[in-house]
Design an enzyme around this catalytic site. Structure first.
Site, PDB file in Angstrom:
ATOM      1  N   SER A  14      26.098  17.225  30.704  1.00 44.68           N
ATOM      2  CA  SER A  14      26.438  16.556  29.242  1.00 44.68           C
ATOM      3  C   SER A  14      27.544  17.214  28.701  1.00 44.68           C
ATOM      4  O   SER A  14      28.100  18.026  28.987  1.00 44.68           O
ATOM      5  CB  SER A  14      24.881  16.523  28.780  1.00 44.68           C
ATOM      6  OG  SER A  14      24.310  17.788  28.494  1.00 44.68           O
ATOM      7  N   ASP A 187      27.266  25.582  16.743  1.00 46.28           N
ATOM      8  CA  ASP A 187      26.581  24.678  15.737  1.00 46.28           C
ATOM      9  C   ASP A 187      25.106  24.625  15.905  1.00 46.28           C
ATOM     10  O   ASP A 187      24.337  24.005  15.258  1.00 46.28           O
ATOM     11  CB  ASP A 187      27.009  23.071  15.822  1.00 46.28           C
ATOM     12  CG  ASP A 187      26.768  22.686  17.469  1.00 46.28           C
ATOM     13  OD1 ASP A 187      26.139  23.490  18.251  1.00 46.28           O
ATOM     14  OD2 ASP A 187      27.340  21.656  17.684  1.00 46.28           O
ATOM     15  N   HIS A 190      25.544  23.690  20.987  1.00 50.04           N
ATOM     16  CA  HIS A 190      26.898  23.926  21.659  1.00 50.04           C
ATOM     17  C   HIS A 190      27.350  25.374  21.663  1.00 50.04           C
ATOM     18  O   HIS A 190      27.400  26.128  20.706  1.00 50.04           O
ATOM     19  CB  HIS A 190      27.974  23.107  21.325  1.00 50.04           C
ATOM     20  CG  HIS A 190      27.650  21.595  21.392  1.00 50.04           C
ATOM     21  ND1 HIS A 190      27.237  20.689  20.192  1.00 50.04           N
ATOM     22  CD2 HIS A 190      26.977  20.724  22.699  1.00 50.04           C
ATOM     23  CE1 HIS A 190      26.809  19.876  20.721  1.00 50.04           C
ATOM     24  NE2 HIS A 190      26.772  19.416  21.860  1.00 50.04           N
TER      25      HIS A 190
END
Length: 256
Positions: A14, A187, A190
């Protein structure tokens, strides 16, 4: 296709995979480490869960392809582990289905001709406070907690142990670093460059310890076009040349 044909390492997952060439990411670091040794191929899909991954397995990894990957590194779980949305929409996948989906991915990769090697990455932790601050007003009912991350990480690790698949415990590895919440993420979810360095170190540890023949650890793999040449830079003696094929002094970290 360009030659010579090198071993292919596929990163499948992902957003942590899709973004792995950004901000000093772990995919970019691996590409540097394996330059002239293997091709790092990115198959990352932002926002995906294991359910969507299973749907495209035959397209991403066709069994009839003439050249199969030597290694596949798989990461799914962060999106699966998000709490369910009241609408029924969203990336959440129940834990039991997540495990079954990851088994399907592992078994598909095991069935590829040519003996593809596999490493799974488990779900890392998150900085819950930063996630909640950074997404308010953007997402609806976003539930992302370390309790959920831990559950999905442990389930992935257990599944890999049952299937004899190598796995990196990112949930534990990140938390071994001091100030991991501030240093490892851009963040809260990530990976920053520092977070990516942890991923690389853990992957290299698996590759070094694996008793695979041939070895896929970078120090054991041949370097392309590594022969000495009179066209290399001339040494200080003015009579010989210096072969730069194996030089690594440009790296901030001298990886093992």
């Amino acid at each position: 296709m360009v030659g010579p044909l090198r071993p292919r390492f596929v990163l499948f997952g992902s957003s942590i995979v899709q973004l792995s060439f950004s901000n000093g990411g772990w995919g970019a670091i691996l590409a540097d480490i394996y330059s002239r040794k293997a091709d790092i191929i990115l198959r990352g899909y932002y926002g995906w869960n294991s359910r969507r991954a299973v749907d495209v397995l035959d397209q991403v990894f066709p069994k009839d392809d003439a050249t199969q990957p030597s290694l596949v590194i798989v990461y799914f779980g962060g999106n699966d582990s998000m709490g369910p949305h009241s609408s029924g929409l969203g990336p959440h996948v129940p834990l039991s289905e997540y495990v079954e989906n990851m088994k399907k991915i592992a078994n598909h990769l095991k069935s590829l001709p040519g003996g593809t090697r596999i490493i799974f990455l488990s779900c890392p932790p998150v900085d819950e406070d930063r996630v909640n601050r950074g997404t308010s007003g953007i997402f609806s009912e976003l539930v992302r907690t370390n309790e959920l991350c831990k559950n999905y990480s442990e389930a992935c690790i257990k599944m890999c142990q049952e299937l004899d698949v190598n796995v990196v415990d990112l949930f534990t590895a990140f938390q071994q670093r001091e100030n991991w919440m501030t240093d490892c993420f851009t963040d809260g979810i990530h990976l920053s460059e520092e977070g990516s360095k942890i991923v690389v170190a853990e992957i290299l540890k698996v590759l070094k310890e694996a008793e695979w023949k041939p070895s896929l650890h970078w120090k054991s793999m041949p370097t392309e076009f590594a022969e000495d040449s009179p066209y290399d830079l001339v040494a200080a003696d003015g009579k010989t040349t210096l072969n730069p094929s194996e030089w690594t002094f440009h790296r901030e970290i001298q990886w093992d």
